[in-house]
Design an enzyme around this catalytic site. Structure first.
Site, PDB file in Angstrom:
ATOM      1  N   CYS A   1       0.816  -1.226   0.000  1.00  0.00           N
ATOM      2  CA  CYS A   1       0.000   0.000   0.000  1.00  0.00           C
ATOM      3  C   CYS A   1       0.847   1.272   0.000  1.00  0.00           C
ATOM      4  O   CYS A   1       0.331   2.348  -0.291  1.00  0.00           O
ATOM      5  CB  CYS A   1      -0.940   0.000   1.195  1.00  0.00           C
ATOM      6  SG  CYS A   1      -2.013  -1.426   1.229  1.00  0.00           S
TER       7      CYS A   1
ATOM      8  N   HIS B   1      -3.400   7.055   2.581  1.00  0.00           N
ATOM      9  CA  HIS B   1      -3.800   5.736   2.084  1.00  0.00           C
ATOM     10  C   HIS B   1      -5.163   5.404   2.675  1.00  0.00           C
ATOM     11  O   HIS B   1      -5.408   5.628   3.862  1.00  0.00           O
ATOM     12  CB  HIS B   1      -2.747   4.704   2.486  1.00  0.00           C
ATOM     13  CG  HIS B   1      -3.194   3.309   2.223  1.00  0.00           C
ATOM     14  ND1 HIS B   1      -3.733   2.927   1.015  1.00  0.00           N
ATOM     15  CD2 HIS B   1      -3.217   2.197   3.014  1.00  0.00           C
ATOM     16  CE1 HIS B   1      -4.052   1.648   1.076  1.00  0.00           C
ATOM     17  NE2 HIS B   1      -3.760   1.191   2.274  1.00  0.00           N
TER      18      HIS B   1
ATOM     19  N   ASN C   1     -10.185  -0.383   0.185  1.00  0.00           N
ATOM     20  CA  ASN C   1      -8.725  -0.260   0.151  1.00  0.00           C
ATOM     21  C   ASN C   1      -8.221  -0.808  -1.184  1.00  0.00           C
ATOM     22  O   ASN C   1      -8.354  -2.002  -1.450  1.00  0.00           O
ATOM     23  CB  ASN C   1      -8.161  -1.052   1.336  1.00  0.00           C
ATOM     24  CG  ASN C   1      -6.651  -1.005   1.421  1.00  0.00           C
ATOM     25  OD1 ASN C   1      -5.968  -0.588   0.474  1.00  0.00           O
ATOM     26  ND2 ASN C   1      -6.116  -1.448   2.543  1.00  0.00           N
TER      27      ASN C   1
HETATM   28  O1  UT7 Z   1      -3.590  -1.272   3.665  1.00  0.00           O
HETATM   29  C1  UT7 Z   1      -3.169  -1.909   4.819  1.00  0.00           C
HETATM   30  C2  UT7 Z   1      -4.045  -3.061   5.078  1.00  0.00           C
HETATM   31  N1  UT7 Z   1      -4.917  -3.169   6.132  1.00  0.00           N
HETATM   32  C3  UT7 Z   1      -5.380  -2.341   7.072  1.00  0.00           C
HETATM   33  O2  UT7 Z   1      -5.060  -1.214   7.178  1.00  0.00           O
HETATM   34  C4  UT7 Z   1      -6.349  -2.914   8.038  1.00  0.00           C
HETATM   35  C5  UT7 Z   1      -6.191  -2.370   9.422  1.00  0.00           C
HETATM   36  N2  UT7 Z   1      -7.135  -2.976  10.316  1.00  0.00           N
HETATM   37  C6  UT7 Z   1      -8.459  -2.679  10.314  1.00  0.00           C
HETATM   38  O3  UT7 Z   1      -8.893  -1.863   9.511  1.00  0.00           O
HETATM   39  C7  UT7 Z   1      -9.348  -3.323  11.347  1.00  0.00           C
HETATM   40  O4  UT7 Z   1      -8.562  -4.021  12.285  1.00  0.00           O
HETATM   41  C8  UT7 Z   1     -10.405  -4.289  10.721  1.00  0.00           C
HETATM   42  C9  UT7 Z   1     -11.448  -3.485   9.987  1.00  0.00           C
HETATM   43  C10 UT7 Z   1      -9.715  -5.277   9.811  1.00  0.00           C
HETATM   44  C11 UT7 Z   1     -11.102  -5.051  11.835  1.00  0.00           C
HETATM   45  O5  UT7 Z   1     -11.693  -4.159  12.767  1.00  0.00           O
HETATM   46  P1  UT7 Z   1     -11.495  -4.382  14.320  1.00  0.00           P
HETATM   47  O6  UT7 Z   1     -12.273  -3.324  14.975  1.00  0.00           O
HETATM   48  O7  UT7 Z   1      -9.998  -4.411  14.586  1.00  0.00           O
HETATM   49  O8  UT7 Z   1     -12.156  -5.768  14.538  1.00  0.00           O
HETATM   50  P2  UT7 Z   1     -11.520  -7.128  15.114  1.00  0.00           P
HETATM   51  O9  UT7 Z   1     -10.590  -7.727  14.132  1.00  0.00           O
HETATM   52  O10 UT7 Z   1     -11.035  -6.908  16.511  1.00  0.00           O
HETATM   53  O11 UT7 Z   1     -12.814  -8.015  15.204  1.00  0.00           O
HETATM   54  C12 UT7 Z   1     -13.895  -7.698  16.096  1.00  0.00           C
HETATM   55  C13 UT7 Z   1     -14.968  -8.732  15.912  1.00  0.00           C
HETATM   56  C14 UT7 Z   1     -14.462 -10.170  15.954  1.00  0.00           C
HETATM   57  O12 UT7 Z   1     -15.442 -10.937  16.612  1.00  0.00           O
HETATM   58  P3  UT7 Z   1     -15.277 -11.329  18.162  1.00  0.00           P
HETATM   59  O13 UT7 Z   1     -14.000 -12.098  18.242  1.00  0.00           O
HETATM   60  O14 UT7 Z   1     -15.230 -10.036  18.900  1.00  0.00           O
HETATM   61  O15 UT7 Z   1     -16.515 -12.132  18.423  1.00  0.00           O
HETATM   62  C15 UT7 Z   1     -14.405 -10.576  14.506  1.00  0.00           C
HETATM   63  O16 UT7 Z   1     -14.573 -11.970  14.325  1.00  0.00           O
HETATM   64  O17 UT7 Z   1     -15.564  -8.577  14.619  1.00  0.00           O
HETATM   65  C16 UT7 Z   1     -15.577  -9.827  13.938  1.00  0.00           C
HETATM   66  N3  UT7 Z   1     -15.488  -9.580  12.520  1.00  0.00           N
HETATM   67  C17 UT7 Z   1     -16.580  -9.327  11.758  1.00  0.00           C
HETATM   68  N4  UT7 Z   1     -17.883  -9.270  12.060  1.00  0.00           N
HETATM   69  C18 UT7 Z   1     -18.733  -8.983  11.063  1.00  0.00           C
HETATM   70  C19 UT7 Z   1     -14.385  -9.528  11.725  1.00  0.00           C
HETATM   71  N5  UT7 Z   1     -14.736  -9.241  10.457  1.00  0.00           N
HETATM   72  C20 UT7 Z   1     -16.080  -9.124  10.465  1.00  0.00           C
HETATM   73  C21 UT7 Z   1     -17.030  -8.825   9.463  1.00  0.00           C
HETATM   74  N6  UT7 Z   1     -18.336  -8.774   9.814  1.00  0.00           N
HETATM   75  N7  UT7 Z   1     -16.673  -8.595   8.185  1.00  0.00           N
END
Ligand code: UT7
Length: 331
Positions: free
Chosen positions: A116, A257, A287
């Site tokens: 990225c 980004h 993204n």
């Molecule tokens: O270009 C560089 C690449 N990437 C990035 O910049 C990504 C950076 N990270 C992020 O943007 C965020 O960490 C995410 C959007 C990927 C995830 O958000 P988060 O607030 O960090 O969520 P999390 O990974 O802590 O997940 C929270 C909950 C989990 O459930 P439990 O364990 O709390 O029951 C996940 O299983 O959300 C769940 N979850 C979802 N639920 C519904 C993960 N993906 C999804 C989804 N829909 N698509």
């Protein structure tokens, strides 16, 4: 002195494929909701290229638009640089494919992979090569068909990414103090395992077993990437401003980004800059990795948001881990 040769962004272009994948569409593919995606990421929809539409095809659309905007003809291009993690194939490079298809002279052409952060990496390499004095115009592109490496059964990643391309023409200018003032680039390979794709290279060539094991898809520890992203983007932005004795308040527009609107909001509060100064289009594209900054830049330029004399800050982070920031005085 070659170091003083001003390097301008003389034209911008972008392209987004026609196919739209909405959050509602994703709820029919994986266990997710529009509310979760929108509130956690700011994404409403993303573009998905048609099966036969390749990274090079999108790059070509964006490149033609950038050449038109710059008033630069294909025969005037002296260098082609493409940032991508989704090249049409491992080799030849996507840069060579577009050199041929755009009918350019037999000029140097290469891909650079910094995920990225890739567009700002090619911007800096292009600017440095133009400053060497032998070249006049460079075609610098970020293009991605991320839909080809997304695991469409993994809800933690498949909701985040989209396809698209952006391009700029870099040209040698006349007036010092205008154009690309400087770019800072960095990496820390210790963070390699939090965002990667194991399959497809020498480590894990394609086999029935590696395919069945879903090794040919992007893998990410989103939480870890999020924390590091905010930190390194803030650091890179402050460093490059300090290098020029400038303050965040001197910046007219930030092109960050587009990975997560919450990352952009945190950056805005940490830099003490209002969100109105940040270009945000993640709601429509998700993204798009190396394409995200040039796509957002082109939209801002075409919307008249960028004026002569404006200070533009572009800032990115990505797999590697890599990061980058670039300061431009618009001409
Ligand atoms: O270009 C560089 C690449 N990437 C990035 O910049 C990504 C950076 N990270 C992020 O943007 C965020 O960490 C995410 C959007 C990927 C995830 O958000 P988060 O607030 O960090 O969520 P999390 O990974 O802590 O997940 C929270 C909950 C989990 O459930 P439990 O364990 O709390 O029951 C996940 O299983 O959300 C769940 N979850 C979802 N639920 C519904 C993960 N993906 C999804 C989804 N829909 N698509």
């Amino acid at each position: 002195m070659s170091g003083n040769i001003p390097i301008l962004i003389s034209g911008t272009g972008s392209y987004a494929p026609e196919g739209i994948l909405t959050n509602a569409d994703l709820t029919r593919m994986v266990d997710t909701t529009d509310e979760w995606i929108l509130s956690r990421t700011g994404i409403r929809e993303r573009r998905i290229a048609a099966p036969q539409e390749l990274t090079s095809d999108m790059a070509i659309h964006a490149s033609r638009a950038a050449m038109d905007a710059a008033g630069v003809k294909p025969e005037e291009i002296d260098l082609v640089l493409v940032a991508t993690i989704t090249p049409d194939m491992p080799f030849p490079s996507t840069a060579c494919i577009i050199q041929n298809r755009l009918g350019l002279r037999p000029v140097p052409a290469m891909d650079i992979e910094a995920a990225c952060s890739g567009f700002l990496y090619v911007l800096e390499v292009g600017a440095a090569m133009l400053r060497s004095g032998k070249m006049r115009h460079a075609l610098v592109v970020g293009s991605e068909k991320l839909s080809s490496i997304i695991d469409w059964e993994d809800r933690s990643t498949c909701v985040l990414f989209g396809d698209g391309a952006g391009a700029v023409i870099l040209s040698r200018g006349e007036n010092t103090g205008e154009g690309v003032l400087s770019t800072t680039l960095g990496s820390d390979g210790r963070g390699g395992e939090i965002l990667y794709m194991p399959g497809g290279g020498a480590l894990c060539p394609p086999t029935p077993a590696s395919l069945a094991d879903r090794q040919h898809f992007l893998k990410m520890n989103g939480k870890e990437v999020f924390k590091i992203a905010v930190r390194v983007m803030e650091k890179a932005a402050l460093e490059i401003l300090a290098e020029h004795n400038l303050q965040p308040s001197d910046v007219a527009l930030v092109i960050p980004h587009q990975a997560n609107v919450r990352i952009i909001e945190l950056l805005s509060s940490r830099l003490g800059m209002p969100m109105e100064k940040f270009a945000v289009n993640i709601d429509r594209y998700g993204n798009t990795s190396a394409a995200s900054i040039p796509l957002a830049l082109d939209e801002a330029v075409r919307a008249g948001q960028v004026k002569k004399g404006d200070l533009i800050l572009m800032v990115a982070f990505g797999a590697g881990l890599t990061w980058a920031a670039s300061l431009i005085r618009w001409h």
